[in-house]
Every structure is written in structure tokens, then in C-alpha cells.
Design an enzyme around this catalytic site. Structure first.
Site: not given
Ligand code: PBG
Length: 331
Positions: A320, A224, A211, A255, A240, A281, A201
Site C-alpha cells: 500500500y 479462515k 477486511r 502472504k 502448495e 494491510s 497464504k
Molecule cells: C481475500 C484477500 C485478503 C487479502 C487479500 N485478498 C483477506 C483475507 O484473506 O481475509 C488481505 C490483504 C491485506 O491484508 O492487505 N481473499
């Protein structure tokens, strides 16, 4: 093996629809889709999300209706994310282990209504529960502390499994959490609850609308990058994934999706495990923006992107657009 022209004309098999169908190497069906859904409190509530046009947060009753819709469409799994009320967010994200929190209420309601007609995947990370929007516990400097966070994530995962979650999906990127969660699931009577790890990720600019959807965007200070991966790295993603498999992941996720097709491909070639992509998203929002601006056709754009994930080696995709695509595919 390829001959030479004119013995070989690759356009021959492309000339007609029936022939293209016959020679298609990759298929996309509604069974490849995982539908992420946002849960909010109240009853009869639907809150449209401005940065995710066409996506809403639903109260638990609405989530159950979406789950039934997914069953009817042949979508095998839904993924749940809570928009925790502001007053229940805290420094330590304690609401994550409340057995009556929004997530657990949604899981129980879906399982009561649909049983094993659908799988429920739940996200493990603290960001929807913390007042600072980080995925874990922070020290005085704002650094997310690994081992203390893992202990809390274990409780969160067991809490979700106790409520009936079928797939635990840790999205936090802490080291060692898959092993710790697997052990806890075994010890708490959940040997068949799966783990789909967000193994690779990345610290991505494509998460913005998510968010907003879970209400952590306005709370998050900084970024992050001290736990999510550097978009420049691919070898590190292999490490990983290797670790998460060794620790007990049943499947792994990459992701975001489209910008990381090389990672998906490498993971699939190297480790014979089920790989999933999260079309996040920001990727969804870009397609909707293209449609709204008249510079692309939503349906064609989505189908092309999703088949790319299958071609790269994915077993399935979190998107989505899942319900919309399932409707398209089912005619
Ligand atoms: C939370 C999480 C995130 C997403 C899925 N789980 C956001 C992040 O890590 O800040 C993102 C999913 C998306 O953008 O559709 N840990």
C-alpha cells in the site's frame, strides 16, 4: 571467501556513500512495486479507510486517476479489490460473475485510459461478494466447500479476464483452482492472461484492516483456518507452491510478507519461479502507527522492509506504500 584482519577490513567498503552504492547487492526500484487499490461505487468518491491511514477507497474515476499516477511513477501493476455494496452481497457471491460489477467496470475504465501502459491484477476469491465474508461457498456448518467453490472462482476469473484483467490472482486457497482457472482462460481466448497464485497464504492476524477496506470484516464469523495455512508450517508451503506451479501458475505469492521471509527464501531457492510478497494491510498499518507514535521514521522503515523482500528473493512486492515509495525512489 574472507581473509583475516587487517588484510581484510569489511568496513573499508562501507566508509563512504559512493562505495556503499558500488557494493550494494540488492536494488529496489519502482518497477518492483504492485499497488493495491480499493474500488467503491459512485462518482467522485474518495472514502478514507480508518484502519489504513493514508489509504482510500476510490470510485472508478478515481481509480483511473490512480492508474495514471502509477504509470507516471513507473509502477508496472495495480491490484484491484472491490468494496461491493451491501445489498449486492449474497450467500453465493453471485455478484462476482456479473460482467458489470465494480471490478469489471474499473478494469475496463483503466484499460480504456491506460491500455498496456499498466498491468491490472485482479483478486479471485468470493469474500468481497459474500454475505458471510468467507472466500467461498459454505455448507450448513459454515465449512467452505472446495470443488463447488472452484467452479465459481473459474467463472469469476473468466469474467475478470473478459473485462481486460492482465493477471489473475487467486487468493482463496482452494485446492485445484489454478489448473481449473488456467484451462478456462485457455478455452475462453485468454492464453496470455497470467496467473499469479497466492500459493502460500497464511491464516493471519495481519489482514484486519483489509477486511475493513472491502467491507467483509463485520460480516465474517469465525476464521479462515480451514483453507488458509497454519503460520507454524513451512514444508507445507513448499507443497502448495509445487502444486500451483504444476497447475499453471506463472508466478507465486507468499502472504503476509515480513513474518514469512523464510518461506520466500525457501521458495526462491527451491523453485526457479518469480516470487512476490504481499506486504499486507496490518504490516502497512504498523508502519503508519510507528510513524504516528513517533517511534519510527516511515520512509526508512518502509525502504528497509522492501529491500528485505528483494534480498530474500522476491521479484516484486504488493504494498500500500507503493506510490509513496516510488516517489521516494524517483527522487
Ligand atoms: C481475500 C484477500 C485478503 C487479502 C487479500 N485478498 C483477506 C483475507 O484473506 O481475509 C488481505 C490483504 C491485506 O491484508 O492487505 N481473499
Amino acid at each position: 571467501m574472507t581473509g583475516s584482519y587487517p588484510n581484510t577490513r569489511l568496513r573499508r567498503t562501507r566508509a563512504t556513500g559512493w562505495s556503499r552504492a558500488l557494493h550494494r547487492e540488492t536494488v529496489l526500484t519502482s518497477a518492483d512495486l504492485i499497488w493495491p487499490l480499493f474500488v467503491t461505487s459512485g462518482e467522485g468518491v474518495e472514502e478514507p479507510i480508518a484502519t489504513l491511514p493514508g489509504v482510500s477507497r476510490w470510485s472508478v474515476d478515481g481509480i483511473v486517476a490512480r492508474a495514471k499516477e502509477a504509470v507516471d511513477l513507473g509502477i508496472p501493476v495495480i491490484a484491484l479489490f472491490p468494496n461491493t455494496p451491501r445489498e449486492l452481497r449474497s450467500d453465493d457471491g453471485a455478484e462476482a460473475h456479473n460482467p458489470d460489477n465494480l471490478m469489471c467496470r474499473a478494469i475496463r475504465a483503466i484499460k480504456d485510459a491506460c491500455g498496456n501502459d499498466i498491468g491490472v491484477l485482479t483478486d479471485v476469491a468470493l469474500d468481497p461478494y459474500t454475505s458471510h465474508g468467507q472466500d467461498g461457498l459454505i455448507d450448513d456448518t459454515g465449512y467452505v466447500i472446495n470443488d463447488e467453490t472452484v467452479a465459481v472462482l473459474v467463472d469469476q476469473a473468466v469474467n475478470q479476464a473478459n473485462a481486460g484483467a492482465d493477471i489473475i490472482a487467486p487468493s482463496d486457497m482452494m485446492d485445484g483452482r489454478i489448473h481449473a482457472i488456467r484451462m478456462a482462460l485457455e478455452m475462453n481466448g485468454h492464453p496470455n492472461v497470467q496467473i499469479m497464485s497466492y500459493a502460500a497464504k497464511y491464516a493471519s492476524a495481519f489482514y484486519g484492516p483489509f477486511r475493513d477496506a472491502v467491507g467483509s470484516g463485520g460480516l465474517l464469523k469465525g476464521d479462515k483456518k480451514a483453507y488458509q495455512m497454519d503460520p507454524a508450517n513451512a514444508d507445507e508451503a513448499m507443497r502448495e507452491v509445487a502444486l500451483d506451479i504444476a497447475e499453471g501458475a506463472d508466478s507465486v505469492m507468499v502472504k503476509p510478507g515480513l513474518a514469512y521471509l523464510d518461506i520466500i527464501y525457501r521458495v526462491k531457492q527451491r523453485f526457479d519461479v518469480p516470487v512476490f510478497a504481499y506486504q499486507v494491510s496490518g504490516e502497512y498499518a504498523m508502519i503508519e502507527a510507528a510513524q504516528a507514535a513517533g517511534i519510527g521514521d516511515r520512509d526508512a522503515l518502509v525502504l528497509e522492509k522492501l529491500i528485505a523482500f528483494k534480498r530474500a528473493g522476491c521479484s516484486g512486492i504488493l504494498t500500500y506504500h507503493a506510490a509513496h515509495v516510488a516517489r521516494l525512489l524517483n527522487g
